[in-house]
Design a protein around this motif. Structure first.
Motif, mmCIF file in Angstrom:
data_model
loop_
_atom_site.group_PDB
_atom_site.id
_atom_site.type_symbol
_atom_site.label_atom_id
_atom_site.label_comp_id
_atom_site.label_asym_id
_atom_site.label_seq_id
_atom_site.Cartn_x
_atom_site.Cartn_y
_atom_site.Cartn_z
ATOM 1 N N CYS A 14 -6.403 0.683 -8.014
ATOM 2 C CA CYS A 14 -5.072 1.074 -7.180
ATOM 3 C C CYS A 14 -4.388 1.959 -8.064
ATOM 4 O O CYS A 14 -4.112 1.642 -9.218
ATOM 5 N N ARG A 15 -4.203 3.347 -7.729
ATOM 6 C CA ARG A 15 -3.472 4.217 -8.602
ATOM 7 C C ARG A 15 -2.011 4.328 -8.064
ATOM 8 O O ARG A 15 -1.175 5.070 -8.732
ATOM 9 N N CYS A 16 -1.613 3.904 -7.057
ATOM 10 C CA CYS A 16 -0.303 4.164 -6.435
ATOM 11 C C CYS A 16 0.649 2.954 -6.675
ATOM 12 O O CYS A 16 1.679 3.440 -7.024
ATOM 13 N N THR A 17 0.393 1.689 -6.614
ATOM 14 C CA THR A 17 1.143 0.604 -6.449
ATOM 15 C C THR A 17 1.394 -0.054 -7.957
ATOM 16 O O THR A 17 2.520 -0.554 -8.024
ATOM 17 N N GLY A 18 0.571 0.043 -8.659
ATOM 18 C CA GLY A 18 0.678 -1.140 -10.141
ATOM 19 C C GLY A 18 0.568 -2.286 -9.939
ATOM 20 O O GLY A 18 0.866 -2.920 -11.052
ATOM 21 N N TYR A 19 -0.075 -2.409 -8.731
ATOM 22 C CA TYR A 19 -0.640 -3.492 -8.419
ATOM 23 C C TYR A 19 0.432 -5.054 -7.926
ATOM 24 O O TYR A 19 0.119 -5.758 -7.553
ATOM 25 N N ASP A 20 1.732 -4.796 -8.511
ATOM 26 C CA ASP A 20 2.827 -5.757 -8.411
ATOM 27 C C ASP A 20 2.919 -6.139 -6.968
ATOM 28 O O ASP A 20 2.724 -7.172 -6.621
ATOM 29 N N LYS A 21 3.121 -5.293 -5.991
ATOM 30 C CA LYS A 21 3.414 -5.696 -4.398
ATOM 31 C C LYS A 21 1.932 -6.177 -3.982
ATOM 32 O O LYS A 21 2.019 -6.894 -2.922
ATOM 33 N N LEU B 176 0.906 -1.278 -0.156
ATOM 34 C CA LEU B 176 -0.116 -0.023 0.145
ATOM 35 C C LEU B 176 0.891 1.322 -0.030
ATOM 36 O O LEU B 176 1.978 1.272 0.497
ATOM 37 N N GLN B 177 0.407 2.099 -0.760
ATOM 38 C CA GLN B 177 1.034 3.506 -0.484
ATOM 39 C C GLN B 177 0.184 4.643 0.039
ATOM 40 O O GLN B 177 0.374 4.885 1.284
#
Lengths: 160, 766, 96
Positions: A137-144, A100-101
């Motif tokens: 999700c607009r912060c993480t790019g979903y990878d994590k 999360l960011q």
């Protein structure tokens, strides 16, 4: 103004009774009447997933459910995911995996991920991506996020 | 991925520390995974009522009259405001501590007066006992408009005879005010060397024209504010903004009150990316509160977000670049027109400073145009202006490499900017990591992996962003048990509480969990500029380091007093004070903390700075795509992001920035776009139709952190928040070319755009 | 002597010169000195006893946070550049 309606429901395992207007959404009832603000409003039209809750075990966007529809149902929100004082493995893995960011999509994503892992203890990456595709999700790019759901699945299997 | 022992996330470290470079759980983590964290919209106050805003249905219209009487008569309504409730701004400038802005633009965007300049422009507002009632009451407000023709793109707004947005806006031409009323607020140039001579020297000249669409920052949490105009005249604001002090100072200016009369409490913020810097709601909610006597909450709808908050500019850019056969770039020219939206201030200035920033080119001419159009006033978006610019340069560089038969990374390395390279706007670069990023890309397994199969291609691109410094303040107090409270003023948008606490812990030689960071309200901490420009971990980080050193030095004085030695005989390393006067004393930070009250009282460290020495950051991408030649859909097969972090304080969150920025760049490249009808109505103002990437659209985003220390920060930190969004559109455009042989010259490269390019190449009528 | 680089938009004040060597140990002194030989330069750059809000000075490639008060070495390069703000608003309005 239409008369308010009495709704009896179960939220996070506890009996809850509230009064709402017929036009109010479940998200409004949760946030403004019951006082559970963990579910977030990102769009109010079912497209972002920040208000995701479980409705009799199914994933729904609570902004598209009327509050009166909760009558007699079982609702699980982000506030009901942790086990007492102990974080759920998904929550723990999100923290360790920096999944999360800003964190505003996180409640909805954790609820959706829990529904997935309750249904499939060892989902493929593709399946995780499919199940989370309604949660923007607009912060993480979903990878994590995807990696943390994978890590939680592993941890939950080890615990069995 | 077939490669054995492949690491998807690599850190190429050059220096090691005790705390910096580790990956602790963030301090606000538990609150954010349990739903306990309080964001702006979560606040509840006694007597709270709800506001809603009436917005213009027209992109350009004269407001002939506003009749609010029926709304005021609605039983649930407690207050109504229009622009008549805000004072005339005159010609005042507002100094926001990081640049000034004409007050009339800020105020005019908050509530339109005279004319509506875009669809969604705020006209009036209502506060009522419930949100539904407030929304109903808006329908009772009668506005008479005289609809005017709208102009929606920079090229259209620049033509003679275009509808004029501001009758008093006169073009500044090459630094000089003129009498020309037009939509071009500013035309400027950067000149380096002799552009004609440069092109004369070139063996290959490539010239292309590019168009990029308006896109939105797309944070998930809408703008919100809760304002109480208290009975003592003080205005209290709870909101989620990137800059508490910017909100305070702008609101105070619009309301014509001293800044000390406004207090802003930052709530958790659900994303911003530059879009949550401007003020939209606070002055309106303040006046509603004053009129009603209640605290007023306003939360934007998603459609309001698209139609009324800052997207980032669409642009038309023409670029011409010349290169010799040996691969040396000798001339570069750009003509850049960016859409500012309704008020001047498109991001064309930084765009122009970045368009050729990656290369050492002797002869450069750049013309920039800041153009107002009938769209929402634009705001910053992650490296504002640079993504549009790099899309053009980096696709041309790829074409050069192809035509010269040189590897595209080799061509870039041959021309890479380095320390001492003179930028187009004049100054020479300090130590930068362009070469190191390119080397890391060239050496990465991804670049050297085979890519087989039809309609598949690999593209590369790089990008540069300056980053900023700007003021930050903080204080730090030591508890008796040896833990430390850190009070700072940078709203935490992605884990900066922890990246700051880590820097304090590094100085003090204590565990990061022993530093408790708090983002304070504007009454409780000194001025701190916005969370933006990739500045928090760098600039507020320097403030934190300085405050921690202040604590350390005060602690040393106590040690000297307790031991009866001279202060200069006390040394401090890794959390332990020792005396080197032969007595072999030692005491840990924690042991000493217990003795503070008995040795002179509590210790508070502080720092307030405006640091020089900001370090710019380079980023790069390698992208593999497959293009469906029947539909034009681009699927990303593999994506690796590279970035120079200087020193990654918390590598997981640096990777997160790189991955998140990459994916925003991917959305900008492939899907995102404001579809405007000819009347200036956005036709896709929902998250269903404005198509941001979902988890299903993407592969994993692999990362490589490069560390070229920034000499301007004690631990070498460079900001990492922005440069990562710059290369994806160009990397994907280059990959599309290598897959299906078409050079894309517009964003987004959605299926329609790709098919049209394929048909054009095959000479098929579209 | 420090070298001041004159942005294109200011060159009619410098009689077309792109670089001028000027005496001075601070940016303020340099601008005063320049204004003696090339009147108008100070008005172009300075307002209310400080650099105009949308202008920054870079000395030897480093943008100074203290503007007119910045020290300058004898071999320094001085550039006047557009201020890049934290991401928005005024800093983006004008190029030098």
């Amino acid at each position: 103004m239409p008369r308010k309606v009495q709704v009896q429901t179960k939220i996070n395992g506890e009996e809850v009774e509230f009064l709402c207007e017929p036009r109010q959404s479940l998200l409004e009832a949760l946030r403004d009447i019951v006082g559970l603000t963990g579910s977030k409003e990102g769009c109010n039209d079912g497209n972002c997933g920040a208000c995701t809750v479980l409705f009799d075990g199914r994933i729904v966007t609570s902004c598209l459910v009327l509050a009166v529809e909760a009558e007699g149902k079982q609702i699980t929100t982000i506030e009901g995911i942790a086990m007492g004082n102990e974080l759920h493995p998904i929550q723990q893995c999100f923290l360790e995996g920096a999944a999360l960011q800003c964190g505003v999509c996180t409640p909805g994503i954790i609820v959706a991920a829990k529904a997935l892992l309750d249904q499939d203890s060892n989902p493929s990456e593709e399946k995780i991506r499919l199940w989370l595709a309604n949660n923007l999700c607009r912060c993480t790019g979903y990878d994590k996020i995807v990696r943390s759901v994978q890590a939680a699945a592993e941890r939950m299997q080890e615990a069995r | 991925m077939s490669t054995q022992n492949y690491e998807p996330n690599m850190v190429l470290s050059t220096t090691e520390f005790d705390v910096i470079g580790t990956r602790p759980v963030r301090h606000d983590g538990a609150d954010k995974v349990t739903g306990r964290a309080l964001y702006g919209a979560d606040i509840e106050l006694s007597g709270l009522i709800h506001g809603a805003i009436l917005r213009s249905p027209h992109a350009h219209a004269r407001i002939k009259s506003v009749d609010t009487s029926e709304a005021e008569a609605h039983p649930a309504v407690r207050a109504v405001v229009t622009s008549a409730d805000l004072a005339d701004a005159g010609d005042q400038m507002v100094d926001l501590g990081e640049g000034a802005m004409p007050l009339k633009f800020l105020r005019g965007n908050v509530l339109a007066s005279g004319k509506a300049l875009y669809r969604g422009h705020a006209i009036a507002a209502v506060a009522a006992t419930s949100l539904h009632d407030a929304q109903e009451a808006l329908k009772l407000i009668k506005v008479e408009y005289e609809v005017l023709p709208a102009t929606l793109t920079a090229p259209d707004a620049m033509r003679d005879g275009a509808p004029i947005l501001h009758e008093d806006l006169k073009t500044t031409e090459l630094g000089k005010p003129t009498d020309k009323v037009s939509n071009v607020s500013n035309h400027f140039q950067h000149v380096k060397g002799d552009i004609e001579a440069g092109f004369a020297e070139a063996d290959l000249v490539i010239e292309r024209e590019f168009n990029t669409a308006t896109v939105h920052q797309g944070y998930i949490e809408p703008h919100n504010t809760t304002v109480l105009w208290n009975n003592d005249g003080r205005v209290q604001i709870w909101c989620s903004s990137q800059g508490s002090f910017t909100i305070r100072d702008t609101t105070a200016a619009i309301l014509e009150m001293p800044v000390s009369q406004v207090k802003v409490t930052p709530m958790e913020i659900g994303g911003g990316f530059g879009g949550k810097i401007p003020v939209y709601l606070e002055p309106v909610a303040a006046v509603l509160s004053k009129k009603s006597g209640h605290p007023v909450k306003i939360v934007m709808s998603r459609a309001d977000e698209f139609e009324a908050t800052g997207p980032t500019p669409g642009s038309r850019i023409k670029v011409k670049m010349g290169v010799r056969n040996d691969g040396k770039m000798v001339a570069a020219q750009a003509w850049m027109a960016y859409e500012a939206g309704a008020y001047p201030g498109a991001m064309v200035v930084p765009g122009s400073m970045c368009v050729f920033a990656a290369y050492d080119i002797e002869n450069i001419l750049i013309d920039g145009f800041d153009v107002v159009v009938n769209k929402p006033s634009t705001a910053a978006y992650r490296a504002p202006g640079a993504t549009n610019a790099a899309f053009t340069t980096e696709t041309i560089v790829d074409e050069m490499a192809e035509k010269l038969g040189i590897d595209p990374l080799e061509l870039r390395l041959k021309n890479a900017a380095t320390k001492g390279t003179r930028r187009a706007d004049g100054p020479k670069y300090p130590r930068i990591g362009c070469v190191e990023v390119l080397e890391a890309m060239k050496n990465h397994p991804h670049y050297n992996a085979p890519l087989e199969g039809p309609n598949r291609g690999r593209g590369v691109a790089i990008g540069f962003w300056f980053n900023v410094g700007l003021p930050s303040s903080c204080s730090m107090s030591v508890n008796a048990d040896g833990t430390v409270m850190l009070i700072e003023g940078s709203p935490d948008i992605g884990g900066t509480r922890t990246s700051l606490a880590m820097q304090a812990a590094e100085v003090l030689g204590i565990a990061v969990g022993d530093v408790r960071p708090t983002v304070a309200d504007t009454d409780s901490v000194g001025f701190t500029a916005v969370t933006g420009g990739s500045r928090v971990t760098f600039a507020t980080g320097i403030a934190v380091i300085k405050a921690a050193r202040d604590v350390r030095d005060q602690m040393s004085q106590r040690v000297a007093r307790i031991w009866g030695v001279k202060e200069e005989d006390v040394e401090f390393e890794k959390g332990v004070f020792t005396s080197n006067n032969g007595t072999k004393n030692s005491i840990t930070f924690k042991e000493l903390a217990k003795q503070l009250s008995s040795s002179g009282g509590p210790i508070v460290g502080r720092a307030a700075i405006n640091p020089p020495g900001v370090g710019g950051s380079f980023s790069g991408n390698i992208a593999d795509v497959e293009v469906d030649p029947e539909t034009g859909k681009v699927t990303i097969l593999r994506f690796t992001a590279f970035q120079d972090a200087g020193k990654a304080v918390h590598p997981s969150y640096v990777e997160g920035q790189m991955q998140g920025g990459s994916v925003q760049g991917i959305g900008w490249a492939l899907n995102e776009e404001y579809f405007m009808n000819p009347e200036g109505k956005m036709m896709n103002s929902s998250l269903l139709d404005y198509r941001m990437p979902t988890s299903l659209d993407l592969p994993m985003i692999d990362t490589v952190i490069i560390e070229v220390p920034n000499p301007g920060h004690p631990y070498g930190v460079r900001g990492v928040g922005e440069a990562n969004i710059i290369p994806p559109p160009a990397a994907l455009a280059n990959a599309v070319y290598h897959a299906v042989g078409v050079r894309m010259d517009r964003l987004p490269m959605n299926p329609v755009a790709v098919m049209e390019a394929i048909w054009e190449k095959e000479d098929v009528p579209a | 002597m420090p070298t001041v680089f004159i942005p294109g938009s200011m060159r009619e004040l410098s009689a077309g010169q792109a670089e001028i060597q000027v005496q001075g140990s601070t940016v303020r002194e340099i601008i005063s000195e320049l204004d003696e030989s090339h009147p108008g330069i100070k008005d172009w750059l300075v307002e209310d006893n400080r650099l105009k809000p949308n202008i920054s000075v870079a000395v030897d490639g480093v943008v100074s946070p203290v503007g007119l008060l910045q020290d300058v070495e004898q071999d320094s390069e001085v550039h006047f550049v557009a201020a890049i703000s934290g991401g928005c608003l005024g800093g983006m309005l004008a190029a030098v």
